[in-house]
Design an enzyme around this catalytic site. Structure first.
Site, short mmCIF file in Angstrom:
data_model
loop_
_atom_site.label_atom_id
_atom_site.label_comp_id
_atom_site.label_asym_id
_atom_site.label_seq_id
_atom_site.Cartn_x
_atom_site.Cartn_y
_atom_site.Cartn_z
CB CYS A 188 -0.94 0.01 1.19
SG CYS A 188 -1.88 -1.49 1.37
CG HIS A 211 -3.44 3.17 2.52
ND1 HIS A 211 -3.91 2.83 1.28
CD2 HIS A 211 -3.44 2.03 3.26
CE1 HIS A 211 -4.17 1.52 1.28
NE2 HIS A 211 -3.90 1.02 2.46
CG ASN A 269 -6.82 -1.12 1.65
OD1 ASN A 269 -6.12 -0.74 0.72
ND2 ASN A 269 -6.32 -1.58 2.78
O1 UT7 Z 1 -3.81 -1.56 3.58
C1 UT7 Z 1 -3.46 -2.73 4.24
C2 UT7 Z 1 -3.48 -2.54 5.68
N1 UT7 Z 1 -4.65 -3.08 6.29
C3 UT7 Z 1 -5.32 -2.37 7.19
O2 UT7 Z 1 -5.10 -1.22 7.38
C4 UT7 Z 1 -6.31 -3.04 8.03
C5 UT7 Z 1 -6.02 -2.74 9.47
N2 UT7 Z 1 -6.95 -3.42 10.33
C6 UT7 Z 1 -8.24 -3.04 10.45
O3 UT7 Z 1 -8.69 -2.14 9.77
C7 UT7 Z 1 -9.09 -3.73 11.47
O4 UT7 Z 1 -8.26 -4.50 12.31
C8 UT7 Z 1 -10.19 -4.63 10.85
C9 UT7 Z 1 -11.25 -3.78 10.19
C10 UT7 Z 1 -9.59 -5.61 9.87
C11 UT7 Z 1 -10.86 -5.43 11.97
O5 UT7 Z 1 -11.40 -4.54 12.94
P1 UT7 Z 1 -11.09 -4.77 14.47
O6 UT7 Z 1 -11.80 -3.71 15.19
O7 UT7 Z 1 -9.61 -4.86 14.64
O8 UT7 Z 1 -11.80 -6.13 14.75
P2 UT7 Z 1 -11.16 -7.50 15.28
O9 UT7 Z 1 -10.34 -8.12 14.23
O10 UT7 Z 1 -10.55 -7.25 16.62
O11 UT7 Z 1 -12.46 -8.33 15.48
C12 UT7 Z 1 -13.48 -7.97 16.43
C13 UT7 Z 1 -14.63 -8.96 16.31
C14 UT7 Z 1 -14.19 -10.39 16.29
O12 UT7 Z 1 -15.16 -11.15 16.97
P3 UT7 Z 1 -14.90 -11.69 18.45
O13 UT7 Z 1 -13.66 -12.54 18.35
O14 UT7 Z 1 -14.69 -10.46 19.28
O15 UT7 Z 1 -16.14 -12.44 18.76
C15 UT7 Z 1 -14.23 -10.76 14.83
O16 UT7 Z 1 -14.42 -12.13 14.63
O17 UT7 Z 1 -15.30 -8.73 15.06
C16 UT7 Z 1 -15.39 -9.95 14.33
N3 UT7 Z 1 -15.33 -9.68 12.91
C17 UT7 Z 1 -16.42 -9.43 12.18
N4 UT7 Z 1 -17.72 -9.36 12.48
C18 UT7 Z 1 -18.59 -9.08 11.49
C19 UT7 Z 1 -14.25 -9.61 12.13
N5 UT7 Z 1 -14.61 -9.33 10.88
C20 UT7 Z 1 -15.96 -9.21 10.88
C21 UT7 Z 1 -16.90 -8.93 9.89
N6 UT7 Z 1 -18.20 -8.86 10.22
N7 UT7 Z 1 -16.55 -8.69 8.60
#
Ligand code: UT7
Length: 328
Positions: free
Chosen positions: A115, A255, A285
């Protein structure tokens, strides 16, 4: 050695027609519009048609950038394509694009910094023009991320989209153009965001397919923490090198990974949302394509005026980061 001032003399963007909404993704994985919007800010993203590859998206964006710059493809000395989704291993997507454009006099290569690739490309091209080696360089950030996205993985498939942005770099009047770059890498974080399969470490095989290792893997929350730290930090470092204060920023072009990451950068830089280009709600993204698409769209919308001070900043796989300060 004499150094020439270098800036962006034309911008262009292209996104494929097909729109994938959050409701479409609800049909594929266990997710919902509310979660995606509140956790990421993304509402929809684009997906390339089956017969489109990265060089096709890059071509459409490049044609617009060349027209905006008022030069022909034959006047290009070099083409740099930043991408993690090249049409194929080789030839480079830049060579395929050179042929499509008829840029017969241009050298061409791809650049891999995920990215951050577009910022890496700008700094490379800018140095080559500043020293007088080249006059016009086309820098493109283009991706077909849908081809390496696992649409059974809700942690990643909601984030990514396809598209391309292009700029032409050339000499500009004294006082304008790029003032500073800040590039960085931390290879120890390579495990956090990658596509493992298909390279020399893990050649394509039935097993690599079965393991889904040809798709993007991401440790989301780890990358999130890194992003929050590095976006503001890289922008501040580039500003310091440019001898500019954050209060002088007219437009931040970040980004487009996650609205919460962008907001944390805005807080650190003490900027309001009006001073930031945000379009991730519509495109998601697009990796190396995100910053040049956002920049081209800001120009289209008349949000960039002569003399404005812009900061472009990104981060991504590698891990890598990059920021640029440019006076328009
Ligand atoms: O350009 C490349 C670089 N990439 C990025 O910049 C991405 C950076 N990361 C992020 O933007 C975030 O970490 C995400 C958007 C990918 C995830 O958000 P988060 O607030 O970090 O969520 P998490 O991974 O901590 O997950 C929280 C909960 C989990 O459930 P439990 O374990 O708490 O029950 C996940 O399983 O949300 C759940 N979850 C979802 N729920 C509904 C993860 N993805 C989803 C989804 N829909 N799509």
């Amino acid at each position: 050695m004499q150094l020439y001032p270098v800036g962006i003399i034309g911008t262009g963007k292209y996104v494929p027609e097909r729109v994938i909404t959050n409701h479409d993704l609800e049909q594929m994985v266990d997710t919902n519009d509310e979660w995606i919007v509140t956790r990421t800010g993304i509402k929809e993203r684009r997906m390339a048609a089956p017969d489109q590859a990265t060089s096709d998206l890059a071509y459409h964006a490049s044609v617009k950038a060349l027209a905006a710059a008022g030069i022909t493809a034959e006047e290009l000395d070099l083409i740099i394509v930043a991408t993690i989704t090249p049409d194929m291993f080789f030839p480079s997507t830049a060579c395929l694009l050179q042929d499509k454009l008829g840029a017969k006099k241009a050298a061409a290569f791809d650049l891999s910094a995920a990215c951050s690739g577009f910022i890496y490309g700008l700094s490379t091209a800018s140095s080559m023009i500043a020293t007088g080696m080249y006059k016009h360089v086309l820098v493109v950030g283009a991706e077909c991320l849908s081809r390496i996205t696992d649409y059974t993985d809700r942690n990643t498939c909601i984030l990514f989209g396809d598209g391309a942005g292009a700029v032409v770099l050339g000499q500009v009047p004294e006082g304008r153009g790029f003032k500073a770059f800040e590039l960085g890498a931390d290879g120890s974080g390579g495990e956090l965001l990658n596509v493992r399969g298909g390279g020399s470490r893990m050649p394509s095989s039935e097993q690599s397919l079965a393991d889904r290792s040809h798709f993007i893997y991401m440790a989301g929350s780890e990358v999130f923490k890194f992003a929050v730290r590095i976006m503001g930090g890289a922008a501040e470092e580039a500003l310091r090198k440019a001898d500019m204060d954050k209060s002088e920023i007219d437009l931040l072009v970040p980004h487009q990974a996650n609205i919460r990451i962008i907001q944390s950068a805005l807080n650190r830089l003490n900027l309001s949302e009006e001073k930031c280009m945000i379009n991730l709600d519509r495109y998601g993204n697009v990796s190396a394509g995100s910053i040049p698409i956002a920049l081209a769209e800001a120009v289209e919308q008349g949000r960039v005026k002569e003399g404005d001070r812009l900061v472009l900043v990104g981060f991504g796989g590698g891990l890598t980061w990059g920021a640029a300060v440019v006076v328009w």
